[in-house]
Design a protein around this motif. Sequence first.
Motif, PDB file in Angstrom:
ATOM      1  N   GLU A 133       2.070 -10.492 -18.659  1.00  0.00           N
ATOM      2  CA  GLU A 133       3.348 -10.858 -17.894  1.00  0.00           C
ATOM      3  C   GLU A 133       2.719 -11.842 -16.880  1.00  0.00           C
ATOM      4  O   GLU A 133       3.355 -12.852 -16.625  1.00  0.00           O
ATOM      5  CB  GLU A 133       4.128  -9.704 -17.455  1.00  0.00           C
ATOM      6  CG  GLU A 133       5.194 -10.388 -16.486  1.00  0.00           C
ATOM      7  CD  GLU A 133       6.253  -9.180 -16.157  1.00  0.00           C
ATOM      8  OE1 GLU A 133       6.978  -9.541 -15.571  1.00  0.00           O
ATOM      9  OE2 GLU A 133       6.041  -7.943 -16.839  1.00  0.00           O
ATOM     10  N   GLU A 134       1.441 -11.374 -16.295  1.00  0.00           N
ATOM     11  CA  GLU A 134       0.771 -12.415 -15.428  1.00  0.00           C
ATOM     12  C   GLU A 134       0.589 -13.817 -15.970  1.00  0.00           C
ATOM     13  O   GLU A 134       0.874 -14.755 -15.396  1.00  0.00           O
ATOM     14  CB  GLU A 134      -0.353 -11.749 -14.948  1.00  0.00           C
ATOM     15  CG  GLU A 134      -0.391 -10.571 -13.921  1.00  0.00           C
ATOM     16  CD  GLU A 134      -1.651 -10.317 -13.283  1.00  0.00           C
ATOM     17  OE1 GLU A 134      -1.875  -9.922 -12.338  1.00  0.00           O
ATOM     18  OE2 GLU A 134      -2.603 -10.304 -14.018  1.00  0.00           O
ATOM     19  N   ARG A 140       0.957  -5.729 -18.576  1.00  0.00           N
ATOM     20  CA  ARG A 140       1.283  -6.210 -17.163  1.00  0.00           C
ATOM     21  C   ARG A 140       0.208  -7.372 -17.122  1.00  0.00           C
ATOM     22  O   ARG A 140       0.657  -8.505 -16.676  1.00  0.00           O
ATOM     23  CB  ARG A 140       0.250  -5.399 -16.185  1.00  0.00           C
ATOM     24  CG  ARG A 140       0.319  -5.705 -14.704  1.00  0.00           C
ATOM     25  CD  ARG A 140      -0.401  -4.782 -13.798  1.00  0.00           C
ATOM     26  NE  ARG A 140      -1.871  -5.130 -14.094  1.00  0.00           N
ATOM     27  CZ  ARG A 140      -2.609  -5.979 -13.670  1.00  0.00           C
ATOM     28  NH1 ARG A 140      -2.054  -6.984 -13.027  1.00  0.00           N
ATOM     29  NH2 ARG A 140      -3.771  -6.016 -14.159  1.00  0.00           N
ATOM     30  N   ALA A 141      -0.838  -7.636 -17.757  1.00  0.00           N
ATOM     31  CA  ALA A 141      -1.761  -8.684 -17.885  1.00  0.00           C
ATOM     32  C   ALA A 141      -1.240  -9.920 -18.305  1.00  0.00           C
ATOM     33  O   ALA A 141      -1.210 -11.024 -18.255  1.00  0.00           O
ATOM     34  CB  ALA A 141      -3.050  -8.331 -18.522  1.00  0.00           C
ATOM     35  N   CYS A 168       2.877 -16.733 -14.887  1.00  0.00           N
ATOM     36  CA  CYS A 168       2.101 -17.550 -13.902  1.00  0.00           C
ATOM     37  C   CYS A 168       2.144 -16.817 -12.422  1.00  0.00           C
ATOM     38  O   CYS A 168       2.312 -17.357 -11.518  1.00  0.00           O
ATOM     39  CB  CYS A 168       2.185 -18.975 -13.802  1.00  0.00           C
ATOM     40  SG  CYS A 168       1.883 -19.889 -15.166  1.00  0.00           S
ATOM     41  N   LYS A 169       1.948 -15.507 -12.489  1.00  0.00           N
ATOM     42  CA  LYS A 169       2.321 -14.795 -10.999  1.00  0.00           C
ATOM     43  C   LYS A 169       1.429 -13.686 -11.061  1.00  0.00           C
ATOM     44  O   LYS A 169       1.210 -12.839 -12.285  1.00  0.00           O
ATOM     45  CB  LYS A 169       3.813 -14.382 -10.838  1.00  0.00           C
ATOM     46  CG  LYS A 169       4.486 -13.502 -11.736  1.00  0.00           C
ATOM     47  CD  LYS A 169       5.756 -13.175 -11.488  1.00  0.00           C
ATOM     48  CE  LYS A 169       6.096 -12.080 -12.413  1.00  0.00           C
ATOM     49  NZ  LYS A 169       7.541 -11.420 -12.135  1.00  0.00           N
ATOM     50  N   ALA A 170       0.933 -12.822  -9.939  1.00  0.00           N
ATOM     51  CA  ALA A 170       0.296 -11.944  -9.993  1.00  0.00           C
ATOM     52  C   ALA A 170       0.955 -10.507  -9.732  1.00  0.00           C
ATOM     53  O   ALA A 170       1.947 -10.564  -9.058  1.00  0.00           O
ATOM     54  CB  ALA A 170      -0.849 -12.012  -8.543  1.00  0.00           C
ATOM     55  N   ILE A 171       0.356  -9.673 -10.658  1.00  0.00           N
ATOM     56  CA  ILE A 171       1.371  -8.301 -10.359  1.00  0.00           C
ATOM     57  C   ILE A 171       0.271  -7.465 -10.250  1.00  0.00           C
ATOM     58  O   ILE A 171      -0.864  -7.112 -10.884  1.00  0.00           O
ATOM     59  CB  ILE A 171       1.683  -8.094 -11.963  1.00  0.00           C
ATOM     60  CG1 ILE A 171       2.729  -9.061 -12.248  1.00  0.00           C
ATOM     61  CG2 ILE A 171       2.541  -6.799 -11.999  1.00  0.00           C
ATOM     62  CD1 ILE A 171       3.361  -8.829 -13.640  1.00  0.00           C
ATOM     63  N   THR A 181      -5.137 -10.017 -24.051  1.00  0.00           N
ATOM     64  CA  THR A 181      -4.989  -8.846 -22.778  1.00  0.00           C
ATOM     65  C   THR A 181      -5.447  -7.718 -23.285  1.00  0.00           C
ATOM     66  O   THR A 181      -5.597  -6.513 -22.532  1.00  0.00           O
ATOM     67  CB  THR A 181      -3.736  -8.799 -22.313  1.00  0.00           C
ATOM     68  OG1 THR A 181      -2.861  -8.656 -23.342  1.00  0.00           O
ATOM     69  CG2 THR A 181      -3.456 -10.242 -21.679  1.00  0.00           C
TER      70      THR A 181
END
Length: 329
Positions: free
Chosen positions: A147-148, A144-145, A152-155, A13
């Motif tokens: 954690e996405e 942030r990237a 497996c979730k969009a932030i 990332t």
Amino acid sequence: VVRTEQGLYGDNTDAQGFLYMAKRAGIEFSGRKVLVFGSGGASLTAQYVARSRGAREVVAISRSGENNYHNLSRHEDAQILVNATPVGMFPGNGEAVADLSAFPRCEGVLDLIYNPRRTALLLQAEALGIPHADGLPMLVEQARAAEELFFCKAIPESETARILKLLRRETGNIVLIGMPYSGKSTLGRKLAKVLNKHFVDIDEELKKRELDLNALYPDVERFRKAEAEETISQANVRGKVIACGGGVVLNPEAMGHLQGNGIILFLDASPEKLAERLDGTRPLLKSREDLFKTYRERIDLYGKYADIIVPEGMSINKIKERIYAHLGD
């Protein structure tokens, strides 16, 4: 490494963070010659992004490679400079990988360091009016990237901007400079309260050690040395409001440390107003003539270092607004 239903796969990332950092500063790589200082992993990230974004040429500078610090002149046509080394990082404040005056076509500077926020390299870019960015936006965006991927979730990308603003506000120092009698200590205490920061008065810290000017006079040189040392020590701890001695602007090294992690507020009081507050307790300011002379000697330096000029009478809320607006970049 991310575990999914299909198995394990690797990702990185940092590139996304670096690209976000550049875009935020308005720096484009397409068609430009990019000079990357360093040869480690961070350098490889910067090189990859520059190439993937259409850079005309990408050159890595290392200590012993073909392109090194002894032959930088062959790359004076570089347009984007990237520092991917630790040079300038705390506690090495004040150091820089290069002098920007050697690159007359430079139109963008990116420094992956985020402590201090403004390295010597970025301070020079700022003085020259060159678009630039420190490494904190990259750090936050890559997190942030990551954690996405991990969850497996969009932030939304707006979350990076929100967190970045919070970090700027929490960690940045607020530095007050100005003439004696301009009210730095009084305003500093009020600002520390409304900004929820620790307040430090350099003069008071020196008095605790019996190193104030009254105790050391007439050895002014020794006092200035002690003042600079105390200022540098306080400047390198973040999250403070610091009221400086009136003569700190005479020391470029101390001011460089203050600028590194701080916003500089100049309390702009007229010499006539200052003269009304003369009390005869300062050995270098015994008369109106002393004060006016000192004012003339320092006024240009106060203006040079100021990020924000605070005229007399400006409300605390207005000053707070201006600080937050400055931190919003």
